[in-house]
Design a protein around this motif. Sequence first.
Motif, PDB file in Angstrom:
ATOM      1  N   ILE A  22      42.771  68.899 -54.489  1.00 53.52           N
ATOM      2  CA  ILE A  22      42.438  67.540 -54.927  1.00 53.52           C
ATOM      3  C   ILE A  22      40.920  67.404 -55.027  1.00 53.52           C
ATOM      4  CG2 ILE A  22      42.639  65.070 -54.454  1.00 53.52           C
ATOM      5  CD1 ILE A  22      45.126  65.646 -52.816  1.00 53.52           C
ATOM      6  N   VAL A  23      40.463  67.101 -56.224  1.00 49.82           N
ATOM      7  CA  VAL A  23      39.038  66.883 -56.470  1.00 49.82           C
ATOM      8  C   VAL A  23      38.829  65.419 -56.870  1.00 49.82           C
ATOM      9  CG1 VAL A  23      38.632  69.276 -57.119  1.00 49.82           C
ATOM     10  CG2 VAL A  23      39.251  67.615 -58.883  1.00 49.82           C
ATOM     11  N   GLU A  24      37.602  65.061 -57.169  1.00 46.77           N
ATOM     12  CA  GLU A  24      37.316  63.673 -57.545  1.00 46.77           C
ATOM     13  C   GLU A  24      37.498  63.416 -59.036  1.00 46.77           C
ATOM     14  OE1 GLU A  24      33.773  61.772 -55.982  1.00 46.77           O
ATOM     15  OE2 GLU A  24      33.592  63.378 -54.519  1.00 46.77           O
ATOM     16  N   SER A  25      36.989  64.318 -59.868  1.00 50.37           N
ATOM     17  CA  SER A  25      36.886  64.052 -61.298  1.00 50.37           C
ATOM     18  C   SER A  25      37.938  64.792 -62.112  1.00 50.37           C
ATOM     19  CB  SER A  25      35.491  64.468 -61.778  1.00 50.37           C
ATOM     20  OG  SER A  25      35.464  64.661 -63.159  1.00 50.37           O
ATOM     21  N   PRO A  26      38.553  64.130 -63.087  1.00 53.64           N
ATOM     22  CA  PRO A  26      39.499  64.821 -63.980  1.00 53.64           C
ATOM     23  C   PRO A  26      38.849  65.975 -64.739  1.00 53.64           C
ATOM     24  CG  PRO A  26      39.755  62.444 -64.167  1.00 53.64           C
ATOM     25  CD  PRO A  26      38.537  62.673 -63.334  1.00 53.64           C
TER      26      PRO A  26
END
Length: 765
Positions: free
Chosen positions: A7-11
Amino acid sequence: MSKSLVIVESPAKAKTISKILGKNFVVKASAGHIRDLPQKEMGVNVKNDFEPKYVIIPKKEEVVEELKGAARNADRVYLAPDPDREGEAIAWHLAQILDIPGDRLQRIEFHEITKQAIQNAVAHPRDIDINRVDAQQARRILDRLVGYKLSPLLWKKVQRGLSAGRVQSVAVRLLCDREKEIQAFVSEEYWTVHGRFRQSAQVEATPFSADLVRWSGKKPDLGNETAARAVVEVLTGAASRVDSVKTRERQKEPQPPFITSTLQREGASALGLTVKRTMAIAQQLYEGIDLGEEGPVGLITYMRTDSTRVAEEAQEAAREFILAAYGKSYYPSRRRQYGAKKGAQDAHECVRPTDINRPPDAIKKSLTPDQFKLYRLIWQRFTASQMTAATLETRTVEIAATPTAGRPDALFRVSVTRTIFDGYTRVYEEAREEAATGDEEAAGAAPVLEEGEALTLLTVDPKQHFTQPPARFSEATLVKALEEQGIGRPSTYAPTIGTIQERGYVNKDGRTLIPTDLGMKVNDQLVQHFPNIVDTEFTANMEAQLDEVEKGSQRWTQLLADFYGPFVETLKAADEEMKRVVIVTDHLCESCGRPLLNRYGRFGNFLGCSGYPECDFTHQLTRDNKPVPKDRPAEGISCNQCGHAPMLITYGRYGEYLKCPACGKSQPKSTGITCPKCSKGQIVERRSKMGKNFYGCDQYPDCDFVLWSRPIDKPACPECGSILLYKPRKRGDDMVACSACKFTAPAQEMVGEEEVERQAELLTG
């Protein structure tokens, strides 16, 4: 086979990392924070050790459910938000809501989005750093306490819609203090004298100029034209000779690689980009650019950092590149190390290219013009930082002039600087923050002269000057001031500068930031009643205490307790002592000619006559507190009910619209764009039953063409020729997107600064 979830922040970052990790990993994006303090209440229980009340951010419920579902189906979950306090807090919030066993949940951190960095991070996971989380919580709650307690007081005493904050209020104070210096500055006249010389033995020699630096044994003090003309008269026709020639060499060392603040400053100085624009482009370069066969590649390391540290492998790669591209003389015998500034969080590296062997010109076709310019700047600065110093030679010539009276009263000086070895400047020359001196600007003008050589004084010229007030701040110099005084952190500069403009405290004129009357009045009140909030030392000390929380040497709740008690007492006193502030505008009453005041009523801000109650003239304001424009004719547009022409452009609750002066009927305002579906009607602005603006053909119901974003007349989509849509963003720069295909681009690049400003005006009514 079950898969691991990252899971990261940015698409955009998720897309790049997904290509790197392959089919055994699922990469999802949280799109920033998923939980925060509630919007409509303070959300902090000050009586229970400042316990925060976190809620799912509105419109993030679907994202949360998607992440929960993906986490339940994964054998392991890696939390990979950005490597800073905000990222650590996002990871902690995710861990709180995903509802999976802790042994399946781990935190990973990387500073660049490359295959090696990502794979290394997955191979070496860690636990969430709760000290970092506490530091972020302390900052967030501290800002909430200040905002929710202080802003209502400003609403009550000044006007509604205002806000105050620890960093933004200090930034406004810096601007206001500078403005007061400028207003109080008294310019003084002074004169300088310059001689024009030529070598006596060479009639064809090129003349050169030198400055008078000594007169009657001391520095010239010429306060007016009379004094300057008297010197000129004495020196006219004076005999002159070279008194001394001194030559010295100096090493000009390269600048350190970029940190966030220096990147923002150089982006403004060298490229003319706003701080906000610089950070938005840097984010794109960090998250990944599609390079064709290589796929998405992160081109730079993490761009929010205050460390100049360089990884050993990056230094070794730089060494090999410099030796191959420029030769041994351009690489120093010892690797360059740059000292960190006081208070720097040295966990991160500097801002540098992820691969020095990817020079800007090699990937230019994959980048937008602004991406290319900023990547080139970062690449050049880093490469230069690892190279040898430039060697400069400065030759200073002093010329004695003897007046006809026989007294050796005058000494002129000229300095010439030339580059002996270009060193790092072969790759990069920083935008000149060090202003050239008058002597240096004469470089190259003086010939090679020998001590004792006779010269001919051709002319003596006086020049008038006036002392100048201190310069107003630009975005770049404001960032420099905030950084030097330890106020805020790299990630806060861009949003802070944006906020103080949005609140109407500051206007931007070209590159210059000028405090408004509102900003000056609010600052005066805060300085008088809340000196700690706007004190630079107090704010910098608070940042240092937050650093101690991150190190684990101070409890975050104690930091808040130490601040909150005195703050509440100050707030109570200010509520009693602060008088109602009157904001006098530059607008005049149309009835009696007296100044209009900015007032607040049940329907919001408006302009009211300062002569009230004798004069009750009022004028409506738009949503961004600008006077509503007067009704004006809409040339060439007739009423679709009675045929009267022209219609009037008038202003209503939802902005401008067309109204017929004859029958009183209204109709939507046209965008001037022909409907691409029927080719008969025009696209007009409408409002849905739910109160949302949209754009549709005025031939409805015969034509049902609809757009949900504002269309742009020109240019058309470069890929398919369809209408482009304007996509404003609250964070980052506005974009344009094609109404038919998947083309997107930064708005400023496609339509220019003027159109961006026009769209901003249209959006604010």
